[in-house]
Design a protein around this motif. Structure first.
Motif, PDB file in Angstrom:
ATOM      1  N   GLN A 151       0.818  -1.210   0.000  1.00  0.00           N
ATOM      2  CA  GLN A 151       0.000   0.000   0.000  1.00  0.00           C
ATOM      3  C   GLN A 151       0.852   1.260   0.000  1.00  0.00           C
ATOM      4  O   GLN A 151       0.403   2.324  -0.430  1.00  0.00           O
ATOM      5  N   ASN A 159      -7.143   1.640   9.118  1.00  0.00           N
ATOM      6  CA  ASN A 159      -6.142   1.094   8.195  1.00  0.00           C
ATOM      7  C   ASN A 159      -6.335  -0.397   7.926  1.00  0.00           C
ATOM      8  O   ASN A 159      -5.423  -1.205   8.096  1.00  0.00           O
ATOM      9  N   LYS A 204      -1.030  12.112  -3.668  1.00  0.00           N
ATOM     10  CA  LYS A 204      -2.469  11.994  -3.429  1.00  0.00           C
ATOM     11  C   LYS A 204      -3.108  10.904  -4.274  1.00  0.00           C
ATOM     12  O   LYS A 204      -4.092  10.287  -3.864  1.00  0.00           O
ATOM     13  N   PHE A 250      -3.078   7.713  -2.361  1.00  0.00           N
ATOM     14  CA  PHE A 250      -4.054   7.747  -1.271  1.00  0.00           C
ATOM     15  C   PHE A 250      -5.460   7.463  -1.789  1.00  0.00           C
ATOM     16  O   PHE A 250      -6.192   6.647  -1.228  1.00  0.00           O
ATOM     17  N   TYR A 251      -5.839   8.131  -2.856  1.00  0.00           N
ATOM     18  CA  TYR A 251      -7.191   7.959  -3.388  1.00  0.00           C
ATOM     19  C   TYR A 251      -7.384   6.567  -3.981  1.00  0.00           C
ATOM     20  O   TYR A 251      -8.473   5.982  -3.869  1.00  0.00           O
ATOM     21  N   ARG A 275      -5.909   3.794  -2.971  1.00  0.00           N
ATOM     22  CA  ARG A 275      -6.047   2.868  -1.846  1.00  0.00           C
ATOM     23  C   ARG A 275      -7.444   2.952  -1.246  1.00  0.00           C
ATOM     24  O   ARG A 275      -8.085   1.939  -0.966  1.00  0.00           O
ATOM     25  N   LYS A 276      -7.942   4.178  -1.025  1.00  0.00           N
ATOM     26  CA  LYS A 276      -9.267   4.344  -0.445  1.00  0.00           C
ATOM     27  C   LYS A 276     -10.346   3.768  -1.368  1.00  0.00           C
ATOM     28  O   LYS A 276     -11.330   3.173  -0.907  1.00  0.00           O
ATOM     29  N   TRP A 277     -10.164   3.948  -2.673  1.00  0.00           N
ATOM     30  CA  TRP A 277     -11.120   3.415  -3.639  1.00  0.00           C
ATOM     31  C   TRP A 277     -11.156   1.895  -3.564  1.00  0.00           C
ATOM     32  O   TRP A 277     -12.224   1.282  -3.569  1.00  0.00           O
ATOM     33  N   GLN A 323     -10.239   0.066  -0.922  1.00  0.00           N
ATOM     34  CA  GLN A 323     -10.737  -0.332   0.395  1.00  0.00           C
ATOM     35  C   GLN A 323     -12.257  -0.174   0.516  1.00  0.00           C
ATOM     36  O   GLN A 323     -12.929  -1.026   1.091  1.00  0.00           O
ATOM     37  N   GLN A 324     -12.787   0.920  -0.022  1.00  0.00           N
ATOM     38  CA  GLN A 324     -14.187   1.250   0.207  1.00  0.00           C
ATOM     39  C   GLN A 324     -15.139   0.657  -0.826  1.00  0.00           C
ATOM     40  O   GLN A 324     -16.314   0.438  -0.521  1.00  0.00           O
ATOM     41  N   TYR A 325     -14.629   0.411  -2.026  1.00  0.00           N
ATOM     42  CA  TYR A 325     -15.533  -0.022  -3.091  1.00  0.00           C
ATOM     43  C   TYR A 325     -15.154  -1.367  -3.702  1.00  0.00           C
ATOM     44  O   TYR A 325     -15.957  -2.299  -3.721  1.00  0.00           O
TER      45      TYR A 325
END
Length: 317
Positions: A133, A217, A252, A255-256, A258-260, A262-264
């Motif tokens: 990550q 995390n 950035k 970061f985005y 990874r979040k994408w 993780q969340q979707y």
């Protein structure tokens, strides 16, 4: 040490992936009477100096003054320092573990130490997921087998808790070490934090102010990690600079992404399509690490009376 330094220091050295981010955000901020030096110290002048200064240039006074100034600005004379990197960089063989421990002793000889551990194979997989990550490109088996002259890689000694406990107890005294399994914290968070606060001398009523049951995390599935690992070859990171400019923080875009994932992608696609989403070591690597950790865990359980067997730690028969 200067006589003017009169700060009571408690140092939570790690391990990573043992709810350290949650404790920094929700536990230590509620420790009445203590200033909390958490994520903010990572890139401070004295924080970087503590973990990264060359041995010939290291100055304990610079670190002490940084902590003292932080505490003075907040009107307190007790501090909790929490940063899992104090056990060394897990993605670089943690080769600074002993050096940093000795530096902490030079800076704060009377400090108390907090150490949370986690079953080694589970923690290794979590450390590897974090490595990917953050920009890593090696597979899990490759990551565990990299040797000198590679700077990147995993050293099994890093998770030899018997040796790490012995190091810190010899430096600071066994009575100044709070040693606990992450699995205890996960199973009984309120009870465990009550024990920790009692050891710290924090009023018990402050437990009511803590937000429990929040995961921070979360690791990605092995499928998402594989996708990310391929993309890491072309995205700047501390493992892949792709240029001459010094790397100081994650872009950035990473970061985005990874979040994408993780969340979707993970919850809505991967974990619904695939039945097996957890990382797996090859049988050969698994057997090698299992043999090594059985011995060290048995030593720790015997010498320190830590109840590891009930939480799935590898032990000798």
């Amino acid at each position: 040490m200067s006589d003017s330094f009169d700060i009571e220091v408690v140092i939570h050295v790690g391990y990573p992936k043992t709810a350290t981010s949650w404790m920094q955000s929700h536990v230590y901020t509620k420790a009445e009477g203590f200033c909390h030096l958490g994520n903010g110290l990572k890139m401070s002048e004295w924080g970087v100096h503590l973990v990264a200064a060359h041995d010939l240039a290291f100055s304990p006074a610079l670190v002490r003054e940084g902590v003292a100034e932080f505490c003075r600005s907040r009107g307190c004379n007790k501090a909790i320092m929490s940063w899992e990197h104090l056990l060394g960089d897990s993605a670089y063989h943690a080769d600074g573990l002993t050096r940093i421990a000795n530096r902490l002793k030079q800076c704060f000889p009377n400090a108390r130490i907090i150490i949370y551990v986690r079953e080694q194979l589970a923690l290794l997989k979590a450390i590897y997921a974090q490595y990917v990550q953050e920009g890593g490109t090696w597979t899990l088996d490759e990551f565990t087998q990299l040797k000198y002259p590679y700077r990147i890689g995993f050293s099994p000694v890093y998770l030899n808790y018997a040796l790490v406990y012995r190091l810190y107890s010899e430096l600071f005294g066994e009575h100044n070490i709070y040693f606990q399994a992450y699995e205890v914290l996960k199973a009984q968070p309120e009870k465990e934090i009550s024990r920790l606060f009692a050891w710290l001398g924090v009023p018990a009523h402050k437990i009511r102010d803590i937000r429990f049951y929040e995961q921070v995390n979360a690791s990605l599935s092995r499928q998402s990690l594989s996708v990310l690992r391929v993309l890491n070859h072309v995205v700047p990171s501390r493992f892949n600079s792709l240029g001459s400019v010094a790397f100081t923080k994650q872009p950035k875009s990473r970061f985005y992404l990874r979040k994408w994932l993780q969340q979707y992608v993970d919850p809505k696609l991967i974990r619904k399509v695939f039945t097996a989403t957890e990382l797996e070591l090859s049988p050969a690597v698994h057997a090698e690490l299992e043999s090594y950790y059985r011995k060290s865990n048995s030593t720790l359980a015997k010498e320190q009376g830590v109840a590891l067997a009930e939480y799935g730690y590898l032990l000798e028969a």
